[in-house]
Design a protein around this motif. Structure first.
Motif, PDB file in Angstrom:
ATOM      1  N   TYR A  35       0.851  -1.190   0.000  1.00 34.85           N
ATOM      2  CA  TYR A  35       0.000   0.000   0.000  1.00 34.85           C
ATOM      3  C   TYR A  35       0.887   1.239   0.000  1.00 34.85           C
ATOM      4  O   TYR A  35       1.970   1.251   0.563  1.00 34.85           O
ATOM      5  CB  TYR A  35      -0.893   0.045   1.239  1.00 34.85           C
ATOM      6  N   LEU A  45      -3.919   0.641  -2.739  1.00 28.38           N
ATOM      7  CA  LEU A  45      -3.290  -0.640  -3.045  1.00 28.38           C
ATOM      8  C   LEU A  45      -2.461  -0.547  -4.322  1.00 28.38           C
ATOM      9  O   LEU A  45      -2.958  -0.140  -5.376  1.00 28.38           O
ATOM     10  CB  LEU A  45      -4.368  -1.715  -3.190  1.00 28.38           C
ATOM     11  N   TYR A  48      -0.815  -6.837  -5.069  1.00 30.60           N
ATOM     12  CA  TYR A  48      -1.015  -7.861  -4.075  1.00 30.60           C
ATOM     13  C   TYR A  48      -0.738  -9.232  -4.680  1.00 30.60           C
ATOM     14  O   TYR A  48      -0.787  -9.415  -5.907  1.00 30.60           O
ATOM     15  CB  TYR A  48      -2.413  -7.797  -3.450  1.00 30.60           C
ATOM     16  N   GLN A  50      -1.508 -13.457  -3.913  1.00 27.65           N
ATOM     17  CA  GLN A  50      -2.243 -14.459  -3.134  1.00 27.65           C
ATOM     18  C   GLN A  50      -1.456 -15.752  -2.974  1.00 27.65           C
ATOM     19  O   GLN A  50      -1.787 -16.584  -2.130  1.00 27.65           O
ATOM     20  CB  GLN A  50      -3.589 -14.750  -3.803  1.00 27.65           C
ATOM     21  N   GLY A  58      -2.901  -3.567  -8.239  1.00 27.84           N
ATOM     22  CA  GLY A  58      -3.922  -2.893  -7.451  1.00 27.84           C
ATOM     23  C   GLY A  58      -4.417  -1.667  -8.191  1.00 27.84           C
ATOM     24  O   GLY A  58      -4.424  -1.621  -9.420  1.00 27.84           O
ATOM     25  N   THR A  97      -6.687 -13.916   1.455  1.00 26.28           N
ATOM     26  CA  THR A  97      -7.203 -12.591   1.116  1.00 26.28           C
ATOM     27  C   THR A  97      -8.517 -12.346   1.855  1.00 26.28           C
ATOM     28  O   THR A  97      -9.231 -13.272   2.227  1.00 26.28           O
ATOM     29  CB  THR A  97      -7.446 -12.458  -0.392  1.00 26.28           C
ATOM     30  N   ARG A  98      -8.796 -11.092   2.106  1.00 31.72           N
ATOM     31  CA  ARG A  98     -10.011 -10.617   2.773  1.00 31.72           C
ATOM     32  C   ARG A  98     -10.017 -10.882   4.276  1.00 31.72           C
ATOM     33  O   ARG A  98     -10.994 -10.650   4.941  1.00 31.72           O
ATOM     34  CB  ARG A  98     -11.275 -11.230   2.160  1.00 31.72           C
ATOM     35  N   GLU A  99      -8.926 -11.396   4.792  1.00 30.49           N
ATOM     36  CA  GLU A  99      -8.852 -11.572   6.234  1.00 30.49           C
ATOM     37  C   GLU A  99      -8.012 -10.462   6.848  1.00 30.49           C
ATOM     38  O   GLU A  99      -7.459  -9.627   6.168  1.00 30.49           O
ATOM     39  CB  GLU A  99      -8.278 -12.942   6.566  1.00 30.49           C
ATOM     40  N   LYS A 100      -7.898 -10.496   8.155  1.00 36.92           N
ATOM     41  CA  LYS A 100      -7.164  -9.475   8.893  1.00 36.92           C
ATOM     42  C   LYS A 100      -5.787  -9.256   8.287  1.00 36.92           C
ATOM     43  O   LYS A 100      -5.019 -10.192   8.076  1.00 36.92           O
ATOM     44  CB  LYS A 100      -7.029  -9.925  10.341  1.00 36.92           C
ATOM     45  N   LEU A 101      -5.465  -7.998   8.025  1.00 33.45           N
ATOM     46  CA  LEU A 101      -4.157  -7.632   7.510  1.00 33.45           C
ATOM     47  C   LEU A 101      -3.213  -7.330   8.670  1.00 33.45           C
ATOM     48  O   LEU A 101      -3.584  -6.661   9.628  1.00 33.45           O
ATOM     49  CB  LEU A 101      -4.247  -6.405   6.619  1.00 33.45           C
ATOM     50  N   PHE A 103       0.296  -5.413   9.258  1.00 29.73           N
ATOM     51  CA  PHE A 103       1.137  -4.448   8.564  1.00 29.73           C
ATOM     52  C   PHE A 103       2.540  -4.400   9.167  1.00 29.73           C
ATOM     53  O   PHE A 103       2.735  -4.606  10.368  1.00 29.73           O
ATOM     54  CB  PHE A 103       0.531  -3.048   8.663  1.00 29.73           C
TER      55      PHE A 103
END
Lengths: 112, 110
Positions: A35, A45, A48, A50, A58, A97-101, A103
Protein backbone atom coordinates in the motif's frame (compact mmCIF):
# COMPACT_ATOMS: atom_id res chain seq x y z
CA UNK A 1 9.10 -13.06 17.24
CA UNK A 2 6.57 -13.27 14.38
CA UNK A 3 5.73 -10.36 12.18
CA UNK A 4 6.43 -8.33 9.09
CA UNK A 5 9.75 -6.62 8.59
CA UNK A 6 10.14 -3.72 6.21
CA UNK A 7 13.48 -2.19 5.32
CA UNK A 8 14.86 0.32 5.12
CA UNK A 9 12.83 2.64 7.36
CA UNK A 10 13.92 5.67 5.31
CA UNK A 11 14.97 5.69 1.67
CA UNK A 12 16.03 8.45 -0.69
CA UNK A 13 15.75 8.22 -4.44
CA UNK A 14 17.59 10.26 -7.02
CA UNK A 15 15.94 11.28 -10.27
CA UNK A 16 15.86 8.43 -12.78
CA UNK A 17 16.79 5.82 -10.21
CA UNK A 18 15.00 2.58 -9.40
CA UNK A 19 14.80 1.65 -5.72
CA UNK A 20 13.64 -1.54 -4.05
CA UNK A 21 11.76 -1.76 -0.76
CA UNK A 22 12.07 -5.00 1.17
CA UNK A 23 9.22 -6.85 2.89
CA UNK A 24 9.69 -10.13 4.75
CA UNK A 25 7.13 -12.04 6.83
CA UNK A 26 7.51 -15.07 9.08
CA UNK A 27 3.80 -15.53 9.74
CA UNK A 28 3.41 -18.22 7.05
CA UNK A 29 0.75 -16.08 5.37
CA UNK A 30 -0.28 -16.79 1.80
CA UNK A 31 -1.33 -13.26 0.83
CA UNK A 32 0.88 -10.17 0.77
CA UNK A 33 0.15 -6.57 -0.18
CA UNK A 34 1.81 -3.23 -0.87
CA UNK A 35 0.00 0.00 0.00
CA UNK A 36 0.99 3.60 -0.53
CA UNK A 37 -0.02 6.17 2.09
CA UNK A 38 -0.21 9.88 1.33
CA UNK A 39 -1.47 12.47 3.81
CA UNK A 40 -5.25 12.79 3.63
CA UNK A 41 -5.63 10.03 1.04
CA UNK A 42 -5.73 6.88 3.10
CA UNK A 43 -4.09 3.70 1.90
CA UNK A 44 -4.07 2.86 -1.78
CA UNK A 45 -3.29 -0.64 -3.05
CA UNK A 46 -0.30 -0.95 -5.37
CA UNK A 47 0.07 -4.72 -5.84
CA UNK A 48 -1.01 -7.86 -4.08
CA UNK A 49 -0.11 -11.54 -4.22
CA UNK A 50 -2.24 -14.46 -3.13
CA UNK A 51 0.33 -17.15 -3.78
CA UNK A 52 3.98 -17.59 -4.69
CA UNK A 53 4.86 -16.71 -8.29
CA UNK A 54 1.58 -14.87 -8.80
CA UNK A 55 0.59 -11.24 -8.22
CA UNK A 56 -2.07 -8.77 -9.36
CA UNK A 57 -2.11 -5.04 -9.94
CA UNK A 58 -3.92 -2.89 -7.45
CA UNK A 59 -5.40 0.54 -8.02
CA UNK A 60 -2.14 2.46 -8.56
CA UNK A 61 0.34 -0.04 -10.05
CA UNK A 62 1.84 2.25 -12.71
CA UNK A 63 5.52 2.93 -12.05
CA UNK A 64 5.89 0.01 -9.65
CA UNK A 65 6.90 -3.64 -9.99
CA UNK A 66 6.93 -6.62 -7.62
CA UNK A 67 8.03 -10.25 -7.44
CA UNK A 68 6.94 -13.16 -5.26
CA UNK A 69 9.58 -15.85 -5.61
CA UNK A 70 9.30 -16.96 -1.99
CA UNK A 71 6.32 -17.13 0.33
CA UNK A 72 8.11 -14.98 2.92
CA UNK A 73 9.22 -12.18 0.63
CA UNK A 74 7.41 -9.56 -1.51
CA UNK A 75 9.80 -6.79 -2.59
CA UNK A 76 8.52 -3.64 -4.26
CA UNK A 77 10.54 -1.74 -6.87
CA UNK A 78 9.74 1.92 -7.42
CA UNK A 79 10.86 2.59 -10.96
CA UNK A 80 11.94 5.84 -12.60
CA UNK A 81 8.53 5.83 -14.34
CA UNK A 82 6.89 6.71 -11.01
CA UNK A 83 7.05 10.50 -11.17
CA UNK A 84 5.74 11.20 -7.69
CA UNK A 85 7.22 8.50 -5.48
CA UNK A 86 7.43 10.42 -2.20
CA UNK A 87 5.13 8.58 0.20
CA UNK A 88 4.96 6.17 3.12
CA UNK A 89 4.93 2.59 1.83
CA UNK A 90 3.29 -0.17 3.83
CA UNK A 91 3.60 -3.90 3.33
CA UNK A 92 0.97 -6.24 4.77
CA UNK A 93 0.15 -9.92 4.87
CA UNK A 94 -2.87 -12.06 5.72
CA UNK A 95 -3.50 -15.80 6.03
CA UNK A 96 -5.81 -15.54 3.02
CA UNK A 97 -7.20 -12.59 1.12
CA UNK A 98 -10.01 -10.62 2.77
CA UNK A 99 -8.85 -11.57 6.23
CA UNK A 100 -7.16 -9.47 8.89
CA UNK A 101 -4.16 -7.63 7.51
CA UNK A 102 -0.93 -7.50 9.49
CA UNK A 103 1.14 -4.45 8.56
CA UNK A 104 4.84 -3.74 8.75
CA UNK A 105 6.19 -0.47 10.18
CA UNK A 106 6.57 1.11 6.77
CA UNK A 107 9.24 2.73 4.61
CA UNK A 108 9.31 6.48 4.04
CA UNK A 109 10.54 7.16 0.52
CA UNK A 110 11.67 10.64 -0.44
CA UNK A 111 13.12 12.12 -3.62
CA UNK A 112 16.45 13.95 -3.48
CA UNK B 1 -18.30 2.17 -6.68
CA UNK B 2 -15.03 1.25 -4.97
CA UNK B 3 -14.84 4.29 -2.73
CA UNK B 4 -15.27 4.45 0.98
CA UNK B 5 -15.94 7.98 2.23
CA UNK B 6 -14.81 8.76 5.76
CA UNK B 7 -15.57 11.74 7.98
CA UNK B 8 -14.51 13.84 9.76
CA UNK B 9 -10.94 14.38 8.56
CA UNK B 10 -9.89 15.29 12.09
CA UNK B 11 -11.50 15.21 15.50
CA UNK B 12 -10.67 16.63 18.91
CA UNK B 13 -12.37 15.08 21.93
CA UNK B 14 -12.01 15.71 25.64
CA UNK B 15 -10.78 12.86 27.82
CA UNK B 16 -13.75 10.73 28.85
CA UNK B 17 -15.85 11.83 25.90
CA UNK B 18 -17.22 9.82 22.98
CA UNK B 19 -15.38 9.84 19.65
CA UNK B 20 -17.49 9.10 16.58
CA UNK B 21 -16.13 8.47 13.08
CA UNK B 22 -18.40 7.77 10.14
CA UNK B 23 -17.97 5.93 6.85
CA UNK B 24 -20.19 5.44 3.82
CA UNK B 25 -19.87 3.11 0.85
CA UNK B 26 -21.63 2.53 -2.47
CA UNK B 27 -20.70 -1.01 -3.48
CA UNK B 28 -23.39 -3.37 -2.19
CA UNK B 29 -21.02 -6.30 -2.76
CA UNK B 30 -18.92 -5.21 0.23
CA UNK B 31 -19.37 -7.71 3.05
CA UNK B 32 -16.51 -7.09 5.47
CA UNK B 33 -15.94 -3.78 7.27
CA UNK B 34 -12.85 -3.42 9.47
CA UNK B 35 -11.44 -0.44 11.33
CA UNK B 36 -7.70 0.07 11.64
CA UNK B 37 -5.77 2.22 14.12
CA UNK B 38 -2.44 3.78 13.21
CA UNK B 39 0.07 5.53 15.47
CA UNK B 40 2.66 7.91 13.97
CA UNK B 41 5.48 6.13 12.17
CA UNK B 42 3.82 2.73 12.51
CA UNK B 43 1.72 0.49 10.34
CA UNK B 44 -2.03 0.26 10.94
CA UNK B 45 -3.38 -2.47 13.23
CA UNK B 46 -6.82 -4.05 13.14
CA UNK B 47 -9.04 -2.62 15.86
CA UNK B 48 -12.44 -4.18 15.25
CA UNK B 49 -14.42 -5.53 12.29
CA UNK B 50 -18.03 -6.31 11.40
CA UNK B 51 -19.94 -8.25 8.77
CA UNK B 52 -23.33 -7.02 7.52
CA UNK B 53 -25.37 -9.76 9.20
CA UNK B 54 -25.20 -7.80 12.49
CA UNK B 55 -26.00 -4.16 13.23
CA UNK B 56 -23.55 -3.63 16.06
CA UNK B 57 -20.36 -5.11 17.44
CA UNK B 58 -18.68 -4.09 20.67
CA UNK B 59 -15.18 -4.83 21.92
CA UNK B 60 -14.31 -3.05 25.14
CA UNK B 61 -14.65 0.71 24.61
CA UNK B 62 -14.91 0.33 20.81
CA UNK B 63 -18.22 -0.22 19.02
CA UNK B 64 -19.05 -0.50 15.33
CA UNK B 65 -22.58 0.43 14.29
CA UNK B 66 -23.66 -0.81 10.87
CA UNK B 67 -26.64 0.40 8.80
CA UNK B 68 -26.96 -1.82 5.75
CA UNK B 69 -29.87 0.05 4.17
CA UNK B 70 -28.07 3.39 4.41
CA UNK B 71 -24.73 1.81 3.44
CA UNK B 72 -23.06 3.47 6.40
CA UNK B 73 -21.02 2.29 9.35
CA UNK B 74 -19.41 4.11 12.23
CA UNK B 75 -16.86 3.67 15.00
CA UNK B 76 -17.68 4.85 18.51
CA UNK B 77 -14.93 5.14 21.11
CA UNK B 78 -16.42 5.43 24.57
CA UNK B 79 -14.54 7.07 27.46
CA UNK B 80 -11.88 8.32 25.04
CA UNK B 81 -8.35 8.42 26.46
CA UNK B 82 -5.21 10.33 25.40
CA UNK B 83 -3.72 6.96 24.39
CA UNK B 84 -6.47 6.66 21.77
CA UNK B 85 -4.95 9.61 19.89
CA UNK B 86 -4.13 8.12 16.49
CA UNK B 87 -5.33 7.96 12.90
CA UNK B 88 -8.32 5.71 12.29
CA UNK B 89 -9.17 4.14 8.94
CA UNK B 90 -12.38 2.44 7.96
CA UNK B 91 -12.24 -0.10 5.16
CA UNK B 92 -14.49 -2.37 3.15
CA UNK B 93 -14.01 -5.54 1.16
CA UNK B 94 -16.14 -7.60 -1.20
CA UNK B 95 -13.44 -9.46 -3.05
CA UNK B 96 -9.71 -9.90 -2.75
CA UNK B 97 -8.94 -6.31 -1.84
CA UNK B 98 -9.61 -3.93 1.01
CA UNK B 99 -10.62 -0.38 0.09
CA UNK B 100 -9.67 2.17 2.74
CA UNK B 101 -11.21 5.47 3.71
CA UNK B 102 -9.04 8.60 3.82
CA UNK B 103 -8.54 8.41 7.57
CA UNK B 104 -9.50 10.45 10.64
CA UNK B 105 -6.89 12.00 12.90
CA UNK B 106 -8.18 11.75 16.46
CA UNK B 107 -6.74 13.81 19.28
CA UNK B 108 -7.97 13.24 22.81
CA UNK B 109 -7.23 16.16 25.11
CA UNK B 110 -6.42 15.40 28.73
Amino acid sequence: DGGITQSPKYLFRKEGQNVTLSCEQNLNHDAMYWYRQDPGQGLRLIYYSQIVNDFQKGDIAEGYSVSREKKESFPLTVTSAQKNPTAFYLCASSPRTREKLFFGSGTQLSVL
Amino acid sequence: QQQVKQSPQSLIVQKGGISIINCAYENTAFDYFPWYQQFPGKGPALLIAIRPDVSEKKEGRFTISFNKSAKQFSLHIMDSQPGDSATYFCAASGGNKLVFGAGTILRVKS
